[in-house]
Design a protein around this motif. Structure first.
Motif, PDB file in Angstrom:
ATOM      1  N   LYS A   1     -11.513 -22.248 -17.939  1.00 51.43           N
ATOM      2  CA  LYS A   1     -11.269 -20.877 -17.496  1.00 51.43           C
ATOM      3  C   LYS A   1     -10.242 -20.888 -16.381  1.00 51.43           C
ATOM      4  CE  LYS A   1     -13.585 -16.621 -16.110  1.00 51.43           C
ATOM      5  NZ  LYS A   1     -14.898 -15.977 -15.973  1.00 51.43           N
TER       6      LYS A   1
ATOM      7  N   MET B   1      -8.370 -18.402 -13.564  1.00 50.16           N
ATOM      8  CA  MET B   1      -8.539 -17.110 -12.900  1.00 50.16           C
ATOM      9  C   MET B   1      -7.511 -16.964 -11.789  1.00 50.16           C
ATOM     10  SD  MET B   1     -11.838 -15.503 -10.887  1.00 50.16           S
ATOM     11  CE  MET B   1     -12.734 -15.173 -12.399  1.00 50.16           C
TER      12      MET B   1
ATOM     13  N   SER C   1      -8.043 -13.224 -15.879  1.00 47.46           N
ATOM     14  CA  SER C   1      -8.582 -14.530 -16.251  1.00 47.46           C
ATOM     15  C   SER C   1      -8.383 -14.744 -17.741  1.00 47.46           C
ATOM     16  CB  SER C   1     -10.067 -14.649 -15.884  1.00 47.46           C
ATOM     17  OG  SER C   1     -10.843 -13.727 -16.623  1.00 47.46           O
TER      18      SER C   1
ATOM     19  N   THR D   1      -9.259 -17.983 -21.026  1.00 44.15           N
ATOM     20  CA  THR D   1     -10.019 -19.189 -21.351  1.00 44.15           C
ATOM     21  C   THR D   1      -9.386 -19.914 -22.529  1.00 44.15           C
ATOM     22  OG1 THR D   1     -12.066 -18.158 -20.592  1.00 44.15           O
ATOM     23  CG2 THR D   1     -12.288 -20.073 -22.021  1.00 44.15           C
TER      24      THR D   1
ATOM     25  N   ALA E   1      -5.085 -21.500 -21.602  1.00 43.00           N
ATOM     26  CA  ALA E   1      -5.551 -20.480 -20.665  1.00 43.00           C
ATOM     27  C   ALA E   1      -4.426 -19.998 -19.756  1.00 43.00           C
ATOM     28  CB  ALA E   1      -6.697 -21.043 -19.826  1.00 43.00           C
TER      29      ALA E   1
ATOM     30  N   ASP F   1     -16.792 -11.410 -11.324  1.00 43.66           N
ATOM     31  CA  ASP F   1     -16.961 -12.782 -11.769  1.00 43.66           C
ATOM     32  C   ASP F   1     -16.901 -13.677 -10.539  1.00 43.66           C
ATOM     33  OD1 ASP F   1     -16.817 -15.309 -12.854  1.00 43.66           O
ATOM     34  OD2 ASP F   1     -15.494 -14.727 -14.496  1.00 43.66           O
TER      35      ASP F   1
ATOM     36  N   ALA G   1     -14.810 -20.627 -11.450  1.00 43.26           N
ATOM     37  CA  ALA G   1     -13.364 -20.399 -11.418  1.00 43.26           C
ATOM     38  C   ALA G   1     -12.971 -19.602 -10.175  1.00 43.26           C
ATOM     39  CB  ALA G   1     -12.907 -19.674 -12.683  1.00 43.26           C
TER      40      ALA G   1
END
Length: 482
Positions: free
Chosen positions: A13, A15, A26, A28, A55, A422, A426
């Motif tokens: 991930k 970010m 973000s 992935t 990503a 979140d 990350a």
């Protein structure tokens, strides 16, 4: 702008955050796990690089100006992995992952040497790095003879990003080679596994600068030269930085692939016989303890595969309102267990099945089994001298209000749900990138998110949960020998 890269078991991930810690975006890149033999779990490090490029490419497509403004990068990754490279920095074999249990005999042998617990503050678990190297020495001696460096997974990413062999304290504490109190490699423990300190990466704190981005990668990603790379953290310590769990008395419960009950400590408090992990934190002069179970959402995902339903559908079938345990008990030892049993060979079980047992009852039992395994970790933390007054929930399983109510009731603790956002590994990695690039005060950066909701214990079900937990506790010794 600051970039966090979190190398997880199922994906990388990436970010982006700005200087005020607002998440810009973000993306992935996906990963798979290879299980060529029972108890084995491996990944090809080349796939980590491909997933990272995937990503970052998605971030560049969506936020090109923000990515171009990145000044610091933080790294997070799954711990304990044995990434073996030769003198030319070429990978010698697939990385042996954290949930690989093939080296249980080697782990037991090292753990019988009292120096390991005394210096590391931990049991030598089969998932840790040192016994994996002994396994390689015993089973793949030609590869062992060519090992120039042993890198943890995120630090192999750092090698690709910067060309440097560097690690940091929180991740290295899970190798069984770190003197955890002194925050330094132990030449004595390395020698016990026929290795030398020169085969280890240089150590820094997670908040310190640990290399800069290679010019060719900076150009490919549209960044300016000299982007700082932070020391970073192992995944749980990085999640703690994201959650602001960095000071004495703060704790979180993570319902991810594995399950973690994590408590920050202002001092080093080892008690290895409890099977609690006592590790360095990512911030200087801080430590943490955690109980770790190997199958949390992985247990529900296994149940979903067997029943042919999605994990979300199964959780919805149970509902949101907590029920008393039915008498069906699930032991979530699908990959063995760490806290409190340190048993790589134990396997899971359903106990108490009857004609009346349906899919929903099995799902409820799976959730309760994971819950009771987390209570095992709480009891172990208490025995190691740690007091927890409440926990914050993170991880994919925390989306289930039923599961959170189950945990609150079994632990007898309120469970806080953070406000939308979140705040995982990350994000914590990006915070470490910000600190390393700017020199900001780590405690001022690593603050806790606002609480959106608190799930309180269901007091009417406390006695039923206590009874079910004691039944759960009696089952491990009953099935251990069969």
């Amino acid at each position: 702008m600051y970039l966090g890269l979190d190398l997880g078991t199922s994906g990388v991930k990436a970010m982006l955050i700005d200087g005020d810690q607002h998440v810009i975006g973000s993306a992935t890149g996906s990963l798979d796990v290879s299980r060529p033999h029972p108890g084995w779990s491996e990944q090809d490090p080349a796939h980590w690089i491909a997933a990272t490029e995937e990503a970052v490419a998605a971030l560049k497509a969506a936020h090109p100006a923000a990515l171009a403004a990145v000044r610091g990068i933080g790294l997070s990754g799954h711990m304990h992995g044995a990434t073996l490279i030769d003198a030319d920095d070429k990978v010698l074999r697939p990385c042996i992952l954290w949930n690989d249990t093939r080296s249980f005999a080697e782990a037991a042998s090292l753990d019988a040497d009292p120096r390991f617990r005394a210096l590391t503050g931990n049991i030598v678990f089969p998932g840790f790095t040192a016994p994996k190297l002994v396994w390689v020495k015993n089973n793949e001696p030609d590869i062992f003879a060519r090992v120039a460096k042993v890198l943890l997974p995120k630090d192999y990413l750092r090698l690709w990003l910067s060309g440097e062999h560097i690690s940091e304290m929180s991740d290295s504490a899970g190798t069984s080679w770190l003197d955890t109190g002194k925050r330094a490699w132990s030449s004595e423990l390395l020698a016990a596994t026929d290795l030398q300190e020169g085969q280890m990466p240089r150590l820094v704190e997670g908040t310190e600068q640990a290399g800069t981005l290679r010019a060719e990668l900076a150009a490919a990603w549209g960044m300016q030269p000299g982007v700082v790379i932070a020391g970073g953290a192992g995944d749980n310590a990085a999640s703690a930085c994201g959650m602001g769990t960095v000071a004495e008395g703060q704790a979180f419960v993570s319902l991810g692939t594995s399950g973690v009950l994590f408590a920050a400590n202002g001092s080093y408090l080892p008690k290895p016989e409890s099977a609690v992990h006592a590790f360095c934190h990512a911030l200087p002069d801080t430590w943490h303890q955690m109980g770790v179970i190997l199958s949390a959402t992985d247990a529900l995902n296994w149940h979903a595969r067997v029943t042919g339903r999605s994990a979300g559908d199964l959780a919805a079938e149970v509902g949101d309102h907590l029920k008393a345990p039915t008498g069906v008990t699930f032991l979530p030892y699908l990959s063995g267990e760490r806290t409190p049993h340190n048993d790589a060979k134990i396997r899971g079980a359903f106990i108490g099945l009857g004609h009346e047992t349906g899919r929903a009852e099995l799902t409820q039992a799976v959730m309760e089994g994971v819950t009771f395994a987390i209570r095992d970790s709480l009891e172990a933390l208490k025995s190691a001298g740690t007091s927890i007054g409440r926990v914050t929930a993170i991880g994919g399983g925390s989306r289930s209000r039923y599961w959170l109510a189950s945990i609150a009731t079994a632990l007898g603790l309120p469970v806080d749900i953070p406000a939308d956002g979140d705040f995982g590994a990350a994000f914590g990695a990006a915070r470490l990138g910000l600190i390393a690039a700017t020199g900001a005060d780590p405690l001022a950066v690593c603050t806790a998110p606002k609480t959106a909701e608190t799930v309180e214990p269901v007091l009417a079900l406390t006695s039923a949960y206590d009874e079910a937990y004691h039944r759960y506790r009696a089952l491990y010794p009953a099935i251990r020998g069969i």
